[in-house]
Design an enzyme around this catalytic site. Structure first.
Site, short mmCIF file in Angstrom:
data_model
loop_
_atom_site.label_atom_id
_atom_site.label_comp_id
_atom_site.label_asym_id
_atom_site.label_seq_id
_atom_site.Cartn_x
_atom_site.Cartn_y
_atom_site.Cartn_z
N HIS A 154 -11.12 -1.21 7.08
CA HIS A 154 -9.23 -0.91 7.36
C HIS A 154 -8.67 -0.46 8.47
CE1 HIS A 154 -6.46 -0.45 3.80
NE2 HIS A 154 -5.58 -1.39 5.39
N HIS A 163 0.03 5.10 8.21
CA HIS A 163 -0.90 4.10 7.80
C HIS A 163 -1.03 2.83 8.66
CE1 HIS A 163 -3.95 1.09 6.20
NE2 HIS A 163 -3.55 0.29 5.99
N GLU A 198 0.74 -0.96 0.09
CA GLU A 198 -0.45 -0.26 0.32
C GLU A 198 0.51 1.37 0.08
OE1 GLU A 198 -4.27 -0.60 1.72
OE2 GLU A 198 -2.79 -1.00 3.41
N HIS A 249 -3.94 0.04 11.08
CA HIS A 249 -5.30 -0.87 11.32
C HIS A 249 -5.36 -0.43 13.38
CE1 HIS A 249 -3.87 -3.80 8.66
NE2 HIS A 249 -3.84 -2.73 8.36
#
Lengths: 232, 232, 232, 232
Positions: C161, C91, C72, C93
């Protein structure tokens, strides 16, 4: 031997999140049923063999460490007086159990590992007979009242305070106390989802016997003992 | 090699909060599909290579440690009999999963990391066919009934007990078991907020394949293995 | 120097519970604004300096470790293209944040320490434009769509996500990511109690500037760095 | 001696989950009631004796470390001015307490260990008199307003920020702060179950005195001190 196990029981119950600075665990003297062993007033996680005291059926010190006793030895003394089948008692402020004592919502076994708690835990409210107190069970009368609520069972919750676990041997009492705490967490979560299908009375009885078999109980004891010696 | 991974799987599942004193993980023998390896009855966090046993399709011991077997080897034996595609099975009391089994609220994937569980987990209730039991899956018939609920899927919840995860390889089974537990925690929280938008069936399928790609699965395995060797 | 901080950022975000086996953090190259540094595909807690890669504005590798890149990198590339003011991107979770992305319940700052997140976090749903996917942001178009939802803000949630945090410097991005997670936990709890009085827009703006002052931000950085070197 | 205890208080409050990168604890100078000791601006978990500063009743530095002071010494200065009976102050962002300040749901003692907090905690909302701010209590006027809400009590919550604990000695203030946090967690859980039976005013008063007796308070202090020196 049993004294070594009592030291371990103190530290296991602290390490597994049942006891913190407070609470205590005792074991009946196998050679004199009128007596029991318990630590002097000290945080359970720090208890060593030299901290152990021998108390008599009234909670008076008759041997061991001469440090001050816990304020609530009357809990242990009363249960041993009323329940000849009981050889170990845990009194704790087991965190997830407290919300049940404070709301009266019944605490029941949601899974087999907690089944030895019995199919529902009664609640002792010291205010019912003793009015405004400092919440401690300090006298023989208060101990008797708690033992009456416990009855022939294994667990009693104490409103605004904690709970007691009474069992036929020390490792089983520790086992029930640990899974009582975990069961309470799971019931708290499950009730957010919807209506909970608890173990039936028949399941709780069958599973309760199985889960305290030596193979099961000692598997847990081995793990919890090993975790004491590890960082983290 | 595979035995080393099986020891690691035991310890990872304990260290990541899926297994405690109970639960077990097995792997099918790559050289004899009628057999599988699993620890003797011991807490998973303590399992060593010398604890491993080889069992046959009926759950009888045919090699390895001569200690007593787990009481529920029938779970593994049944799934290997019914599912030739499965090469690894985890049976756990994964804590956050238990409230779903006890309420019947469907457990679905709330994020891509848990998508390999499938789009919803069926629930096995042992009482439906076997009445009041000690909750353990002890017989071939009970194992068959559980395997029937699992069907062609990856996960089945067990009411009042725990769950099983069945997968084509050991690392993938461990991965699914870890994220099944985390997913359950997140769904518990999300349902408090409002209606949950789960992954669609199409998303769960696509994400489930991606998340078990070697790059993804082994990234997690490397981390979880390293965490075993660290204090804390 | 900045590379040392990027390694620390990876490990701090893992140690403070924002990243697990997945997620990543990057920093724009101070000498070439078209480039950014990020680890090769590896669990953030294990990242070392030799794992760092230099990628260009399209996400292609132009230097550093020749291991495979994260799937990603398009997230980072797109945000750096659209937001010249941004010099660091996380980024994750982040667990407690996921229930907000999955329910659409607005995530707002409940206390000053989280105020730099802005007064509300928008939600990106990849399915809106791209239908059923594996949930990953893999292409420039998907990255552009995410960057559009982020707009001029600091945080965007990603349905099913996780989330992204974009900020002017690396330590500030780490700070916002850590307190975004803690804020989400607190909001989850507070909403169980009743209607939440969030920070007003004016409070969030004033507190957001204060909380990222060097004195405040570096006090946290010093703590989190020291915690990396301690067991537990 | 007292300085050693102040260093320990910083580290205990961090280790027990009350303070993180932020928050502070102070103690009145036993030899000059117009002065108090507090760390320079540093994460409490890292505080050493050389970090301590002596401040006067206006919060100005008159001795000790010459590093920058915390931004909110006005909290401590104001409480010491208004409350001659207070000899120790904790200001924290105690996590589970924040949802109560943000919703106005009264925080009351659910068990005896938290009874020294008093029977209910008032809430200070800085916006009421000062409008949109960065939420910090920076001025003597803001400190006075907070001290007015605290009144003759032990605890005041701060909306969108945290809380203060004020007590006659340092170990008691630490004790109250730790159990205030644990009490908040339990109340959050109990309110999910049903109506909560809190300690009555009479119980809170009696239990509050008992729980801060030297035997009880120092049992906890011994445990928390020992936990500082252990990994995990």
């Amino acid at each position: 031997m049993l004294q070594d196990d009592l030291v371990l029981a103190n530290r296991i119950l602290a390490n597994e999140g049942v006891l913190d600075a407070f609470g205590h665990v005792s074991v009946r003297d196998p050679e004199n049923a009128q007596r029991f062993a318990i630590s002097r007033s000290r945080a359970p996680d720090l208890v060593e063999k030299s901290d152990l005291q021998i108390l008599d059926a009234s909670g008076a010190r008759v041997g061991g460490s001469d440090g001050p006793s816990y304020s609530e030895v009357a809990i242990h003394a009363a249960i041993y007086r009323h329940r000849p089948d009981v050889h170990a008692v845990v009194h704790s402020h087991s965190p997830s159990v407290i919300p049940f004592g404070a709301t009266g919502i019944p605490l029941r076994p949601i899974f087999h590992a907690a089944s030895a708690m019995g199919s529902v835990a009664p609640v002792f409210d010291i205010a019912e007979r003793f009015g405004d107190t400092d919440m401690l069970v300090r006298t023989a009368q208060q101990g008797d009242a708690l033992a009456a609520v416990l009855g022939a069972g294994t667990v009693a919750l104490m409103r605004g305070h904690g709970c007691v676990v009474a069992k036929g041997d020390l490792r089983s009492a520790v086992f029930v106390a640990v899974y009582l705490e975990r069961n309470a967490t799971l019931v708290l979560q499950a009730r957010q989802l919807g209506e909970v299908h608890y173990l039936s009375a028949g399941e709780a009885e069958r599973a309760g016997e199985m889960i305290l078999s030596p193979m099961s109980r000692d598997r847990a004891w081995e793990l919890w003992t090993r975790r004491l010696n590890r960082p983290g």
